[in-house]
Scaffold this motif. Structure first.
Motif, PDB file in Angstrom:
ATOM      1  N   SER A  79       0.824  -1.209   0.000  1.00 26.28           N
ATOM      2  CA  SER A  79       0.000   0.000   0.000  1.00 26.28           C
ATOM      3  C   SER A  79       0.857   1.256   0.000  1.00 26.28           C
ATOM      4  O   SER A  79       0.453   2.294  -0.532  1.00 26.28           O
ATOM      5  N   ARG A  80       2.041   1.160   0.559  1.00 33.11           N
ATOM      6  CA  ARG A  80       2.965   2.296   0.592  1.00 33.11           C
ATOM      7  C   ARG A  80       3.309   2.774  -0.821  1.00 33.11           C
ATOM      8  O   ARG A  80       3.546   3.951  -1.065  1.00 33.11           O
ATOM      9  N   ARG A  81       3.316   1.827  -1.790  1.00 36.76           N
ATOM     10  CA  ARG A  81       3.753   2.160  -3.149  1.00 36.76           C
ATOM     11  C   ARG A  81       2.627   2.017  -4.175  1.00 36.76           C
ATOM     12  O   ARG A  81       2.873   1.952  -5.375  1.00 36.76           O
ATOM     13  N   LEU A  82       1.390   1.982  -3.691  1.00 34.88           N
ATOM     14  CA  LEU A  82       0.249   1.780  -4.582  1.00 34.88           C
ATOM     15  C   LEU A  82       0.116   2.904  -5.607  1.00 34.88           C
ATOM     16  O   LEU A  82      -0.029   2.661  -6.809  1.00 34.88           O
ATOM     17  N   ASN A  97      -3.393  -3.463 -13.218  1.00 39.04           N
ATOM     18  CA  ASN A  97      -3.843  -4.679 -12.535  1.00 39.04           C
ATOM     19  C   ASN A  97      -2.914  -4.863 -11.333  1.00 39.04           C
ATOM     20  O   ASN A  97      -1.803  -5.383 -11.476  1.00 39.04           O
ATOM     21  N   ILE A  98      -3.336  -4.404 -10.143  1.00 35.65           N
ATOM     22  CA  ILE A  98      -2.422  -4.266  -9.011  1.00 35.65           C
ATOM     23  C   ILE A  98      -2.922  -5.074  -7.820  1.00 35.65           C
ATOM     24  O   ILE A  98      -4.049  -4.880  -7.348  1.00 35.65           O
ATOM     25  N   LEU A  99      -2.079  -5.961  -7.311  1.00 33.94           N
ATOM     26  CA  LEU A  99      -2.348  -6.692  -6.078  1.00 33.94           C
ATOM     27  C   LEU A  99      -1.611  -6.000  -4.943  1.00 33.94           C
ATOM     28  O   LEU A  99      -0.404  -5.742  -5.043  1.00 33.94           O
ATOM     29  N   LEU A 138       0.211  -5.775   2.710  1.00 35.83           N
ATOM     30  CA  LEU A 138       0.753  -4.941   3.791  1.00 35.83           C
ATOM     31  C   LEU A 138       0.063  -3.583   3.862  1.00 35.83           C
ATOM     32  O   LEU A 138       0.692  -2.534   3.782  1.00 35.83           O
ATOM     33  N   SER A 139      -1.237  -3.610   4.042  1.00 35.39           N
ATOM     34  CA  SER A 139      -2.014  -2.368   4.054  1.00 35.39           C
ATOM     35  C   SER A 139      -2.235  -1.895   5.480  1.00 35.39           C
ATOM     36  O   SER A 139      -3.012  -2.496   6.219  1.00 35.39           O
ATOM     37  N   SER A 140      -1.572  -0.828   5.852  1.00 37.88           N
ATOM     38  CA  SER A 140      -1.841  -0.230   7.158  1.00 37.88           C
ATOM     39  C   SER A 140      -3.057   0.688   7.075  1.00 37.88           C
ATOM     40  O   SER A 140      -3.769   0.886   8.056  1.00 37.88           O
ATOM     41  N   THR A 141      -3.289   1.263   5.904  1.00 40.72           N
ATOM     42  CA  THR A 141      -4.453   2.105   5.664  1.00 40.72           C
ATOM     43  C   THR A 141      -5.004   1.788   4.277  1.00 40.72           C
ATOM     44  O   THR A 141      -4.408   1.010   3.527  1.00 40.72           O
ATOM     45  N   LEU A 142      -6.122   2.399   3.939  1.00 36.67           N
ATOM     46  CA  LEU A 142      -6.711   2.222   2.613  1.00 36.67           C
ATOM     47  C   LEU A 142      -6.924   3.596   2.002  1.00 36.67           C
ATOM     48  O   LEU A 142      -7.751   4.372   2.478  1.00 36.67           O
ATOM     49  N   ASP A 143      -6.168   3.910   0.966  1.00 32.78           N
ATOM     50  CA  ASP A 143      -6.257   5.200   0.293  1.00 32.78           C
ATOM     51  C   ASP A 143      -6.567   4.948  -1.181  1.00 32.78           C
ATOM     52  O   ASP A 143      -5.694   4.567  -1.958  1.00 32.78           O
ATOM     53  N   LEU A 144      -7.831   5.143  -1.565  1.00 33.62           N
ATOM     54  CA  LEU A 144      -8.262   4.880  -2.928  1.00 33.62           C
ATOM     55  C   LEU A 144      -8.504   6.167  -3.720  1.00 33.62           C
ATOM     56  O   LEU A 144      -9.179   6.147  -4.737  1.00 33.62           O
ATOM     57  N   GLU A 145      -7.938   7.265  -3.251  1.00 35.47           N
ATOM     58  CA  GLU A 145      -8.056   8.504  -4.010  1.00 35.47           C
ATOM     59  C   GLU A 145      -7.362   8.344  -5.361  1.00 35.47           C
ATOM     60  O   GLU A 145      -6.215   7.892  -5.441  1.00 35.47           O
ATOM     61  N   GLY A 146      -8.071   8.699  -6.415  1.00 41.41           N
ATOM     62  CA  GLY A 146      -7.522   8.547  -7.753  1.00 41.41           C
ATOM     63  C   GLY A 146      -7.851   7.222  -8.406  1.00 41.41           C
ATOM     64  O   GLY A 146      -7.417   6.961  -9.536  1.00 41.41           O
ATOM     65  N   PHE A 147      -8.626   6.376  -7.705  1.00 42.32           N
ATOM     66  CA  PHE A 147      -9.001   5.071  -8.262  1.00 42.32           C
ATOM     67  C   PHE A 147     -10.507   5.010  -8.548  1.00 42.32           C
ATOM     68  O   PHE A 147     -11.131   3.954  -8.435  1.00 42.32           O
ATOM     69  N   GLU A 148     -11.073   6.131  -8.928  1.00 39.49           N
ATOM     70  CA  GLU A 148     -12.516   6.199  -9.156  1.00 39.49           C
ATOM     71  C   GLU A 148     -12.960   5.281 -10.295  1.00 39.49           C
ATOM     72  O   GLU A 148     -14.087   4.760 -10.287  1.00 39.49           O
TER      73      GLU A 148
END
Length: 253
Positions: free
Chosen positions: A165-168, A178-180, A183-193
């Motif tokens: 998630s650090r480098r998503l 196509n991204i797996l 290690l997600s400490s948080t969930l930041d989906l800004e820009g993935f609309e």
């Protein structure tokens, strides 16, 4: 005789997903070494339960208190190296104090974002422990995510990028579609609309949770599930697939 060190992948959480090869490896060692994250470590308890499920007589499990790690370092890479060095020193002490073959229990598969292989290499490089060693693969959370959602992890002939998630956002900006994510400490989906998500947490355990759909529409559901699982169980391991939606092509006039 030279002792053996066995790095054993034990699957994502369900004891029935331990492979036959891994069970044979569990039965071949004299004791196990595992990290202890602190008081009432639920993952340590889960390891004990898994061993009891597959072994008639469970060898000693040596829980080594995990060294402290800098969670907000100025140099992330060096902080991880220092942490691995401290782990190697702690594990070396156990191996020097005990005789016999030893097993290291690794969640999922040791090939994906796990430090055990690197730490074992560091232990042997220190020169005080002589051992043969091998790695037994396990069912990874990536495989289980695909099975639970009944999906293929890629479109026909297309690549997959596995990252943290650090480098998503870095992966998206570089053109990955196509991204797996692990290690997600948080969930930041800004820009993935314009992306779809297939998310899973604590896969293979009784507390497993799944969410899928258009990322912008189900982000709130994913966040709520993360909070719920962490609050009830005390820990969360989640993984998810993000896939960019095809560009809309208007029909010919």
């Amino acid at each position: 005789m030279t002792r053996r060190i066995r790095v054993i992948g034990i699957g994502a959480g369900h004891p029935d997903q331990v492979t036959v090869e891994a069970i044979d490896a569990l039965r071949s060692v004299d004791y196990f070494v595992t990290a202890d994250k602190g008081d009432d470590d639920p993952l340590l308890a889960a390891r004990h339960a898994l061993l009891a499920r597959h072994l008639d007589v469970v060898p000693p499990v040596v829980a080594v208190r995990d060294p402290q790690r800098d969670r907000a370092p100025g140099d992330y890479g060096q902080a991880v190296v220092d942490w691995h060095d401290a782990r190697a020193e702690a594990y070396e002490r156990v191996l020097l104090e005990r005789e016999g073959d030893v097993g290291f229990l690794v969640w999922g598969d040791p090939a994906f974002y796990d430090s055990t292989i690197r730490v074992v290499e560091k232990v042997l490089a220190r020169g005080s422990v002589e051992a043969e060693w091998d790695v037994v693969p396990g069912i990874s959370s990536l495989q289980l995510l695909a099975a639970r959602h009944r999906i293929v992890l890629h479109d026909v002939g297309q690549p997959i990028l596995v990252t943290t998630s650090r480098r998503l956002h870095e992966a998206r900006d570089a053109g990955a579609e196509n991204i797996l994510v692990m290690l997600s400490s948080t969930l930041d989906l800004e820009g993935f609309e314009d992306w779809d998500i297939w998310w899973g947490a604590n896969l293979g355990t009784p507390d497993e949770r799944l969410v899928s759909g258009r990322a912008v529409e189900v982000a709130v559901d994913v966040l709520a599930a993360r909070i719920d699982v962490k609050g009830r169980v005390g820990w969360i391991m989640d993984v998810y697939l993000l896939r960019k939606r095809p560009a809309f092509t208007p029909p010919p006039a």
